[in-house]
Design an enzyme around this catalytic site. Structure first.
Site, PDB file in Angstrom:
ATOM      1  N   LYS A  60      47.557  54.407  49.964  1.00 37.74           N
ATOM      2  CA  LYS A  60      47.099  55.183  48.818  1.00 37.74           C
ATOM      3  C   LYS A  60      48.258  55.616  47.925  1.00 37.74           C
ATOM      4  O   LYS A  60      48.191  55.492  46.694  1.00 37.74           O
ATOM      5  CB  LYS A  60      46.319  56.417  49.307  1.00 37.74           C
ATOM      6  N   CYS A  93      47.605  61.190  51.625  1.00 40.35           N
ATOM      7  CA  CYS A  93      47.050  61.706  52.881  1.00 40.35           C
ATOM      8  C   CYS A  93      45.737  60.997  53.210  1.00 40.35           C
ATOM      9  O   CYS A  93      45.010  60.566  52.306  1.00 40.35           O
ATOM     10  CB  CYS A  93      46.783  63.207  52.799  1.00 40.35           C
ATOM     11  N   ASP A  94      45.439  60.905  54.488  1.00 38.94           N
ATOM     12  CA  ASP A  94      44.148  60.397  54.916  1.00 38.94           C
ATOM     13  C   ASP A  94      43.804  61.019  56.262  1.00 38.94           C
ATOM     14  O   ASP A  94      44.687  61.219  57.101  1.00 38.94           O
ATOM     15  CB  ASP A  94      44.160  58.871  55.055  1.00 38.94           C
ATOM     16  N   SER A  95      42.530  61.350  56.456  1.00 38.14           N
ATOM     17  CA  SER A  95      42.092  62.011  57.687  1.00 38.14           C
ATOM     18  C   SER A  95      40.938  61.272  58.341  1.00 38.14           C
ATOM     19  O   SER A  95      40.072  60.716  57.658  1.00 38.14           O
ATOM     20  CB  SER A  95      41.651  63.457  57.399  1.00 38.14           C
ATOM     21  N   GLY A 130      47.086  61.577  58.332  1.00 38.09           N
ATOM     22  CA  GLY A 130      48.316  60.873  58.015  1.00 38.09           C
ATOM     23  C   GLY A 130      48.891  61.368  56.706  1.00 38.09           C
ATOM     24  O   GLY A 130      48.152  61.665  55.761  1.00 38.09           O
TER      25      GLY A 130
END
Length: 231
Positions: A60, A93-95, A130
């Site tokens: 991203k 960010c990624d969750s 992340g």
């Protein structure tokens, strides 16, 4: 002036930064998350959940970095001419929620959200977030930029309350679980349904402030230097 650019559409992540004194720019990536994960698995094999969120966070933020390199800065970020000289740090960010080894992102629909909560209630899962940081500041003579690109994952154990079917149905009707990884929030309507956590509260919200501080420290940037009232 150094500013943080958040490569995420998440209102909760932006609110977390604002509460910590950082007013981020926001640019949303256009990456195909499914394709990114498939490509990563083809190259590296099966991914642990902690690695999967890191791969997506990197994809991203690098997508947004490419848009900046293409000269799309003003349009994408809504900057005026006076802001064009800002030195940027990019954060992606990624969750995802890990439950019984399965990776759970956002629910597909309301029925999926109900099924998720019926599986989650009275149990515990691990929320992985992340973070990937890219230093886009000017480097070389007179510049502080390092050209650094680095990341890490925050993992927090979440203990869910034993919800009744009616509580699950009512919560899903609000629409909130459909918009977030794992089908729950800890800072919204879902807060009463999270009994406790083991780890960083902010990581569950979607952006770990202590981890961000550590990543920034790797490129010699302090949190106070990013405060919006920093002189």
């Amino acid at each position: 002036m150094t500013r943080l650019l958040l490569a995420s559409a998440s209102p909760a992540r932006r609110a977390t930064l604002l509460a910590a004194g950082i007013d981020p720019l926001v640019a949303v990536s256009s990456v195909d998350e499914v394709a990114v994960l498939e490509a990563a698995r083809a190259r590296f094999g099966d991914l642990d959940p902690a690695d999967a969120v890191l791969v997506l966070a990197q994809a991203k933020v690098e997508d947004v970095a490419r848009s900046l390199a293409d000269g799309d800065l003003t349009e994408r970020l809504g900057l005026d001419a006076d802001d064009a000289d800002d030195e940027l740090l990019l954060l992606g960010c990624d969750s995802m929620l890990e439950l019984d080894g399965e990776i759970l992102g956002k629910p597909l629909d309301a029925d999926d959200a109900v099924a998720r909560w019926r599986a989650m209630r009275g149990r515990r899962g691990v929320l992985h977030t992340g973070h990937w940081l890219v230093d886009e500041r000017t480097s070389g003579e007179g510049g502080a930029g390092t050209g650094g690109t680095l990341g890490a994952t925050s993992s927090t154990v979440v203990h869910f309350a034993d919800l009744s079917d009616s509580e699950i149905a009512a919560y899903v009707r609000t629409g909130e679980p459909l918009a977030v990884a794992g089908a729950f929030t800890v800072d919204g309507l879902g807060g009463p349904f999270v009994e406790r956590i083991e780890g960083d509260h902010h990581g569950v919200v979607g952006l770990s402030l202590p981890l961000l501080r550590e990543l920034l420290g790797e490129i010699d940037v302090t949190i106070p230097s990013l405060w919006r009232d920093h002189a």
